[in-house]
Design a protein around this motif. Structure first.
Motif, PDB file in Angstrom:
ATOM      1  N   THR A 173      61.478  -0.313   9.472  1.00  0.00           N
ATOM      2  CA  THR A 173      61.159  -0.858   8.155  1.00  0.00           C
ATOM      3  C   THR A 173      61.715   0.060   7.067  1.00  0.00           C
TER       4      THR A 173
ATOM      5  N   GLY B  56      56.598   2.078  -2.012  1.00  0.00           N
ATOM      6  CA  GLY B  56      57.401   1.071  -1.325  1.00  0.00           C
ATOM      7  C   GLY B  56      58.755   0.869  -1.968  1.00  0.00           C
TER       8      GLY B  56
ATOM      9  N   PRO C 265      65.645  -7.700   0.309  1.00  0.00           N
ATOM     10  CA  PRO C 265      64.645  -7.646   1.381  1.00  0.00           C
ATOM     11  C   PRO C 265      64.413  -8.980   2.082  1.00  0.00           C
TER      12      PRO C 265
ATOM     13  N   ASP D 141      62.236 -11.142  -3.554  1.00  0.00           N
ATOM     14  CA  ASP D 141      61.738 -10.184  -2.580  1.00  0.00           C
ATOM     15  C   ASP D 141      60.431 -10.744  -2.010  1.00  0.00           C
ATOM     16  N   PRO D 142      60.335 -10.933  -0.673  1.00  0.00           N
ATOM     17  CA  PRO D 142      59.095 -11.486  -0.114  1.00  0.00           C
ATOM     18  C   PRO D 142      57.855 -10.684  -0.481  1.00  0.00           C
ATOM     19  N   ALA D 143      58.004  -9.364  -0.682  1.00  0.00           N
ATOM     20  CA  ALA D 143      56.850  -8.534  -1.047  1.00  0.00           C
ATOM     21  C   ALA D 143      56.507  -8.653  -2.524  1.00  0.00           C
ATOM     22  N   ARG D 144      57.444  -9.157  -3.328  1.00  0.00           N
ATOM     23  CA  ARG D 144      57.229  -9.318  -4.772  1.00  0.00           C
ATOM     24  C   ARG D 144      57.770 -10.686  -5.180  1.00  0.00           C
TER      25      ARG D 144
END
Length: 589
Positions: free
Chosen positions: A356, A387, A409, A454-457
């Protein structure tokens, strides 16, 4: 804007104590994730820098200036000689060719006579890019796409570690910068340090850079298992009697090649500090697929490998990659499942697992890979906690470096940047307005055209290369944007809306011929102009190969020659003379 000379240009100042070395011994400040953090030389833990001296250098120290007047050092650079073919047809052997001259680029400022006698050095460093250290036996590799695209697999891929070590040896042999003779401050890798987001490759990369012993093998520790002993004629079978397609093109039969390619070798590690910038092949499996599919993660460490595929199916998969219609690899997974009976057995290996972004940063922070420093090679625990994979650092008294994360990402090889990072870039340039700035990234401005969230954002806007150019063009302290990704030398002038100008410097890879790195020097001409000098270097391996020499050095030389002869290889990656060894003029801000 007040500027302080950071590199001595006289015998007296050359004997002076190097300021950055003193700061390193005392403990200094690293700029990371947009905030200053005080670091101790033996500790990678970050702490708020409120009580630390403002604007000081990072822990890493540059080479000390040599005793006596500085002089240009061109030995081992492409100013002296460049690998060139010495045969005209078939498999072409390489030898010593004429060097590349230096070209003055005056699009952004006019050169003034006598500047060579007036100039003083501000900083000098080395850019390495697109090393693509390859675990060539990894189950998820796409060699089978060669049935539709001959360039999808390259005959030199098993020798990337030997080639990278030879490049490190070349950088270590540079006793000064090619124009000023100034000591080199650091090296920067601008991404695609690894090829397939595999732990094996990351370990090899960090060891190549920091020094140590490497066995560029995975799976069965006793032998190679992959396409090059598969008997498949579409791949070069170096120590087999099979008359494969590459041998028909003139590639040699080399007894013992595979055993030599996967045996242990030694890297001296760089002898100067180095920093790391992330690329799409570092972040994503195969450089194009997002994380999250458990089937693909299990397949990466498993004991099966697809080595051949019909051309029509191969083209269909390649098109999905190019068009970014399969960002998380769903179609790739379904393809592997559909060809279960065609999978060949190999030895499973947990070391091939994907990593990761957080694990990538943590690996850089591992004390085993500190080498000459700095701790984390630009990354800090602040990056782990936030992150993020971007940071800034001080290059010299009046020069800062800014490393960006331009990877996507969500999957796909094209780049972009999030709003938070773009604001951080603008703020970092503004807060360091009294320092010149060099910006590093993997992607170029033209290859940052991927707006996928971004999947995390998911609610954060992604920005393209034009948005980054707009920010850089607002700040008069920006001198250059240094990047890679396109595997080609290309230097482009840019002028922002406010009239501030800078150069974008893109450098060829070290996996495809001509396999180059670049030395970059910043100088003040003391006449209202600055110059950015760029000088390309090859690895230390000799241009001529000996097919009976399967030593570490012999394989590094063969790595270059195989890349020159790789079927389908592009012939324009060296760029024009205006993209190679240059002097890039700028008006002083």
């Amino acid at each position: 804007m007040s500027r302080t000379r950071s590199v001595a240009s006289s015998a007296a100042s050359a004997l002076a104590v190097n300021r950055r070395t003193v700061l390193a011994a005392a403990g200094a400040v690293s700029l990371s994730a947009g905030v200053g953090y005080a670091l101790r030389p033996t500790d990678s833990e970050a702490a708020p820098a409120a009580a630390a001296p403002e604007g000081e250098a990072p822990i890493a120290s540059s080479r000390k200036a040599p005793v006596g007047p500085l002089a240009p050092y061109t030995r081992g650079t492409t100013l002296a000689t460049v690998a060139a073919p010495r045969t005209s047809s078939g498999y072409r052997r390489l030898g010593d060719g004429p060097g590349w001259r230096r070209v003055v680029r005056n699009e952004l400022a006019a050169p003034k006579s006598g500047r060579g006698e007036r100039r003083t050095a501000l900083a000098a460093f080395v850019q390495l890019t697109d090393l693509h250290l390859i675990d060539a036996q990894h189950p998820l590799r796409l060699e089978f796409l060669r049935s539709t695209d001959v360039h999808a697999w390259r005959p030199q891929e098993l020798l990337t570690v030997q080639g990278a070590v030879s490049l490190v040896e070349r950088v270590n042999a540079l006793r000064g910068a090619p124009v000023t003779g100034a000591p080199l401050h650091f090296a920067m890798t601008t991404g695609d340090n690894t090829d397939n987001n595999a732990r094996t490759e990351l370990e090899w990369f960090l060891t190549v850079m920091s020094g140590g012993r490497i066995t560029p093998n995975s799976g069965d520790p006793r032998r190679y298992e992959g396409v090059q002993n598969s008997g498949l004629k579409q791949f070069w079978q170096p120590d087999s009697s099979v008359r494969d397609a590459d041998k028909e093109r003139g590639f040699p039969h080399l007894d013992g090649f595979l055993a030599a390619a996967v045996r242990e070798l030694q890297s001296p590690g760089l002898n100067l500090p180095w920093y790391s910038t992330v690329g799409n092949h570092d972040s994503l499996p195969l450089g194009c697929y997002g994380h999250g599919d458990p089937y693909l993660a299990d397949f990466a460490v498993g004991g099966r490998k697809l080595m051949s595929l019909a051309p029509a199916e191969a083209k269909k998969l390649q098109d999905t990659i190019k068009q970014a219609t399969d960002p998380i690899g769903t179609q790739f997974r379904d393809l592997l499942k559909a060809h279960t009976r065609d999978l060949r057995p190999i030895t499973p290996d947990e070391r091939r697992a994907p990593y990761t972004p957080a694990e990538y940063v943590k690996a850089h922070l591992d004390p085993a890979y500190t080498g000459p420093g700095p701790v984390g090679h630009g990354y800090s625990t602040a990056n782990v906690e936030a992150g993020t994979q971007y940071y800034s650092f001080r290059i010299a008294d009046d020069v800062i470096g800014i490393s960006l994360d331009t990877t996507d990402p969500g999957g796909h090889y094209a780049g972009s940047i999030g709003s938070a990072q773009l604001r951080w870039l603008d703020r970092t340039l503004r807060e360091n307005r009294d320092s010149y700035a060099i910006v590093f990234s993997h992607h170029t401005s033209k290859t940052m055209d991927n707006p996928r969230p971004d999947p995390a954002r998911p609610n954060e806007r992604r920005h393209n290369g034009d948005d980054v150019l707009a920010v850089l063009g607002r700040h008069r302290n920006v001198l250059a944007w240094v990047n890679g990704h396109i595997h080609r030398n290309d230097i482009t002038p840019h002028t922002g809306s406010a009239g501030h100008s800078f150069w974008e410097i893109s450098t060829a890879s070290h996996v495809d011929f001509p396999q180059l790195a670049r030395v970059i020097e910043l100088v003040d001409n003391k006449d209202g102009t600055l110059s950015v000098f760029t000088t390309l270097v090859e690895s230390a391996a000799p241009h001529r190969t000996d097919f009976t020499d399967l030593s570490q050095t012999g394989l590094a030389a063969l790595y270059r020659e195989l890349s020159f002869n790789a079927p389908g290889a592009r012939t324009d990656l060296a760029g024009t003379s205006r993209d190679r060894n240059t002097e890039l003029l700028l008006k002083k801000g």
